[in-house]
Design a protein around this motif. Sequence first.
Motif, PDB file in Angstrom:
ATOM      1  N   ALA A   6       0.814  -1.212   0.000  1.00  0.00           N
ATOM      2  CA  ALA A   6       0.000   0.000   0.000  1.00  0.00           C
ATOM      3  C   ALA A   6       0.844   1.256   0.000  1.00  0.00           C
ATOM      4  N   TYR A   7       0.264   2.312  -0.541  1.00  0.00           N
ATOM      5  CA  TYR A   7       0.846   3.649  -0.466  1.00  0.00           C
ATOM      6  C   TYR A   7      -0.264   4.626  -0.125  1.00  0.00           C
ATOM      7  N   ARG A   8       0.123   5.787   0.343  1.00  0.00           N
ATOM      8  CA  ARG A   8      -0.869   6.820   0.652  1.00  0.00           C
ATOM      9  C   ARG A   8      -0.831   7.901  -0.423  1.00  0.00           C
ATOM     10  N   GLY A   9      -1.989   8.497  -0.651  1.00  0.00           N
ATOM     11  CA  GLY A   9      -2.069   9.611  -1.572  1.00  0.00           C
ATOM     12  C   GLY A   9      -1.835   9.212  -3.011  1.00  0.00           C
ATOM     13  N   PRO A  10      -1.585  10.191  -3.877  1.00  0.00           N
ATOM     14  CA  PRO A  10      -1.312   9.888  -5.287  1.00  0.00           C
ATOM     15  C   PRO A  10       0.028   9.198  -5.437  1.00  0.00           C
ATOM     16  N   TYR A  11       0.163   8.403  -6.478  1.00  0.00           N
ATOM     17  CA  TYR A  11       1.403   7.663  -6.724  1.00  0.00           C
ATOM     18  C   TYR A  11       1.704   7.697  -8.211  1.00  0.00           C
ATOM     19  N   ALA A  12       2.806   8.338  -8.602  1.00  0.00           N
ATOM     20  CA  ALA A  12       3.206   8.443 -10.005  1.00  0.00           C
ATOM     21  C   ALA A  12       3.886   7.152 -10.420  1.00  0.00           C
ATOM     22  N   ALA A  13       3.092   6.131 -10.668  1.00  0.00           N
ATOM     23  CA  ALA A  13       3.630   4.801 -10.932  1.00  0.00           C
ATOM     24  C   ALA A  13       4.405   4.745 -12.238  1.00  0.00           C
ATOM     25  N   ALA A  14       3.902   5.383 -13.284  1.00  0.00           N
ATOM     26  CA  ALA A  14       4.588   5.313 -14.576  1.00  0.00           C
ATOM     27  C   ALA A  14       6.002   5.860 -14.464  1.00  0.00           C
ATOM     28  N   GLU A  15       6.160   6.931 -13.718  1.00  0.00           N
ATOM     29  CA  GLU A  15       7.481   7.548 -13.585  1.00  0.00           C
ATOM     30  C   GLU A  15       8.456   6.652 -12.831  1.00  0.00           C
ATOM     31  N   ILE A  16       7.991   6.008 -11.784  1.00  0.00           N
ATOM     32  CA  ILE A  16       8.923   5.168 -11.022  1.00  0.00           C
ATOM     33  C   ILE A  16       9.266   3.903 -11.802  1.00  0.00           C
ATOM     34  N   PHE A  17       8.329   3.365 -12.565  1.00  0.00           N
ATOM     35  CA  PHE A  17       8.647   2.205 -13.397  1.00  0.00           C
ATOM     36  C   PHE A  17       9.580   2.604 -14.543  1.00  0.00           C
ATOM     37  N   ASP A  18       9.400   3.811 -15.091  1.00  0.00           N
ATOM     38  CA  ASP A  18      10.341   4.313 -16.091  1.00  0.00           C
ATOM     39  C   ASP A  18      11.749   4.379 -15.502  1.00  0.00           C
ATOM     40  N   PHE A  19      11.844   4.944 -14.313  1.00  0.00           N
ATOM     41  CA  PHE A  19      13.129   5.129 -13.644  1.00  0.00           C
ATOM     42  C   PHE A  19      13.837   3.785 -13.441  1.00  0.00           C
ATOM     43  N   LEU A  20      13.091   2.804 -12.946  1.00  0.00           N
ATOM     44  CA  LEU A  20      13.688   1.500 -12.687  1.00  0.00           C
ATOM     45  C   LEU A  20      14.016   0.758 -13.977  1.00  0.00           C
ATOM     46  N   ALA A  21      13.169   0.903 -14.995  1.00  0.00           N
ATOM     47  CA  ALA A  21      13.421   0.212 -16.258  1.00  0.00           C
ATOM     48  C   ALA A  21      14.702   0.717 -16.915  1.00  0.00           C
ATOM     49  N   GLU A  22      14.929   2.018 -16.868  1.00  0.00           N
ATOM     50  CA  GLU A  22      16.116   2.593 -17.493  1.00  0.00           C
ATOM     51  C   GLU A  22      17.397   2.155 -16.807  1.00  0.00           C
ATOM     52  N   ARG A  23      17.321   1.760 -15.540  1.00  0.00           N
ATOM     53  CA  ARG A  23      18.505   1.444 -14.762  1.00  0.00           C
ATOM     54  C   ARG A  23      18.612  -0.040 -14.396  1.00  0.00           C
ATOM     55  N   ALA A  24      17.721  -0.865 -14.935  1.00  0.00           N
ATOM     56  CA  ALA A  24      17.711  -2.284 -14.581  1.00  0.00           C
ATOM     57  C   ALA A  24      18.996  -2.969 -15.037  1.00  0.00           C
ATOM     58  N   VAL A  25      19.634  -3.696 -14.127  1.00  0.00           N
ATOM     59  CA  VAL A  25      20.875  -4.411 -14.417  1.00  0.00           C
ATOM     60  C   VAL A  25      20.531  -5.811 -14.931  1.00  0.00           C
ATOM     61  N   PRO A  26      20.868  -6.135 -16.168  1.00  0.00           N
ATOM     62  CA  PRO A  26      20.540  -7.460 -16.702  1.00  0.00           C
ATOM     63  C   PRO A  26      21.099  -8.587 -15.838  1.00  0.00           C
ATOM     64  N   GLY A  27      20.290  -9.603 -15.649  1.00  0.00           N
ATOM     65  CA  GLY A  27      20.677 -10.731 -14.809  1.00  0.00           C
ATOM     66  C   GLY A  27      20.144 -10.625 -13.397  1.00  0.00           C
ATOM     67  N   VAL A  28      20.049  -9.391 -12.882  1.00  0.00           N
ATOM     68  CA  VAL A  28      19.557  -9.145 -11.521  1.00  0.00           C
ATOM     69  C   VAL A  28      18.167  -8.531 -11.551  1.00  0.00           C
ATOM     70  N   GLU A  29      17.895  -7.709 -12.567  1.00  0.00           N
ATOM     71  CA  GLU A  29      16.613  -7.026 -12.692  1.00  0.00           C
ATOM     72  C   GLU A  29      16.118  -7.138 -14.129  1.00  0.00           C
ATOM     73  N   GLU A  30      14.804  -7.016 -14.278  1.00  0.00           N
ATOM     74  CA  GLU A  30      14.220  -6.885 -15.605  1.00  0.00           C
ATOM     75  C   GLU A  30      12.838  -6.252 -15.469  1.00  0.00           C
ATOM     76  N   VAL A  31      12.418  -5.583 -16.512  1.00  0.00           N
ATOM     77  CA  VAL A  31      11.070  -5.017 -16.573  1.00  0.00           C
ATOM     78  C   VAL A  31      10.403  -5.583 -17.813  1.00  0.00           C
ATOM     79  N   ARG A  32       9.291  -6.274 -17.592  1.00  0.00           N
ATOM     80  CA  ARG A  32       8.554  -6.916 -18.683  1.00  0.00           C
ATOM     81  C   ARG A  32       7.351  -6.076 -19.062  1.00  0.00           C
ATOM     82  N   GLY A  33       7.024  -6.126 -20.362  1.00  0.00           N
ATOM     83  CA  GLY A  33       5.822  -5.452 -20.820  1.00  0.00           C
ATOM     84  C   GLY A  33       6.070  -4.010 -21.200  1.00  0.00           C
ATOM     85  N   GLY A  34       5.034  -3.395 -21.780  1.00  0.00           N
ATOM     86  CA  GLY A  34       5.092  -2.002 -22.161  1.00  0.00           C
ATOM     87  C   GLY A  34       4.475  -1.126 -21.095  1.00  0.00           C
ATOM     88  N   PRO A  35       4.537   0.201 -21.261  1.00  0.00           N
ATOM     89  CA  PRO A  35       3.978   1.118 -20.259  1.00  0.00           C
ATOM     90  C   PRO A  35       2.526   0.781 -19.942  1.00  0.00           C
TER      91      PRO A  35
END
Length: 516
Positions: free
Chosen positions: A220-249
């Motif tokens: 859970a989170y409180r208040g508004p949550y800019a989810a697209a922005e945080i997923f963008d941030f993590l996707a751009e910095r994902a280290v292959p082998g340890v992290e991955e982001v599947r799917g489109g926005p």
Amino acid sequence: MDDETRYEAVSSRDARFDGEFFFAVVTTGIYCRPSCPAVTPKRVNVRFFPSAAAAQAAGFRACRRCRPDAVPGSAEWNVRADLVGRAMRFIGDGVVDREGVAGLAQRLGYSARQVQRQLTAELGAGPVALARARRAHTARVLLQTTALPVTELAFAAGFASIRQFNDTMREIYAGTPSELRAAAVGGRGHGGGTVTSPRPRSRPVPGGGPAAGGIPLRLAYRGPYAAAEIFDFLAERAVPGVEEVRGGPGPRTYRRTLRLTYGTGIAEVEEPPAGPRGRSRPPAGRVCPAARGGDGGWLECRLRLTDLRDLSTAVQRLRRLFDLDADPYAVAERLGADPVLGPLVAKRPGLRSPGAADPEEMAVRIVLGGPPARAAELVRAYGKPLDAADGGLTHLFPEPAELTGADVPDPVRALCTALADGTVLLDAGADRAAAERALAALPGVGPRTAAYIRMRALGDPDVGGPEAGGRTEAERGADPEGAWRPWGAYALHHLWRAGLLPPGELPAPAGAASAA
């Protein structure tokens, strides 16, 4: 905030204050979150508590309708650098369960008696009671998402005995473990801090333990949550082998491996869909501090763990990574008054400052620099392979002790040597100022990189204001009175998103750290 103001929040069912305080009803013996949908009790029958543990210690049991044990954590513990703030971060990371009160006190550098006294004075409960509330919540999650035998489940949740487990569950939830498990069948979850999904995507394994699909949770989170922005941030910095982001926005899923105390894990967190039933953030303007806090929600999560004792620690680390305990109303109130930041805050309400699932890993990635592929080279060379690859996830990120060899870049080797020998401490409740000083003294690190590590690895929101190391006089002049404090990290993210600063860099001359 006085009790009358708290009662007004309860009367209006204001979800902004979920996790900030709790109220109990003396005529029913139940305690609730401020946004509980039940009929508002009379003021004369209401008592207020600063923590769920304090309400439990006073003899109140958790409301089954609003599940007050599952609210987002207080943003105050992310901001505060004193003993109580550090202690709460340590307790959330499971230190009391693993090392006891003596271990907590040793990490804090105070006596056990002093830690007990200060926590009780502020929160109405000592470290044992606070950890007990955490264990009870973990047990409830396991009861409702796995078929693990109750005996094994009790120890997996951190209880020392079956009797202690049964007594605690009866006291807090007014039911036996078997009754709680039976009540979960066909029940519905509440959008709380970490609650079970009403439509689990995995079924309990008949022999016990979570299914291959893992334990489904809602973070859970409180208040508004800019989810697209945080997923963008993590996707751009994902280290292959340890992290991955599947799917489109929109329907993306962030996945990563976790090294935990008792074993390892794989976490999956889903980006909430846009639209009327899954709005990632409300329209601009709804973040006004005077507005009702009805925009809170949750991120769907699935955890697969080799040892269920790591459940609550894994959840807490994901909460830090996705900055789920933030208070977007307080951030908007502070930054919205800035002539530069005000329009940016209105444009992107609920923008968060991502933390780290593993502080030492994040520090190594920041010091190493470069694109994610560079960190992936370290992972392939020094990381521990998973027993079986899971999609793009193949390794755990290497531990600091594994990165002290001659083939490792000098700055990374210096950092990892300091982490391995305890010269630099980056655990959940670390003294952030001391850690930043120790980091800045390392060869190849420096003050700007140390400040960025403090922001990401240690989750400090009070980084990036005019007092940030290395800022020019012109940069200081933009905020002469420190009007960003204590939310400088959020100011930086707004400036990055708007293109007013190079993405992922602190406001400093060339050579500053870049995001990892």
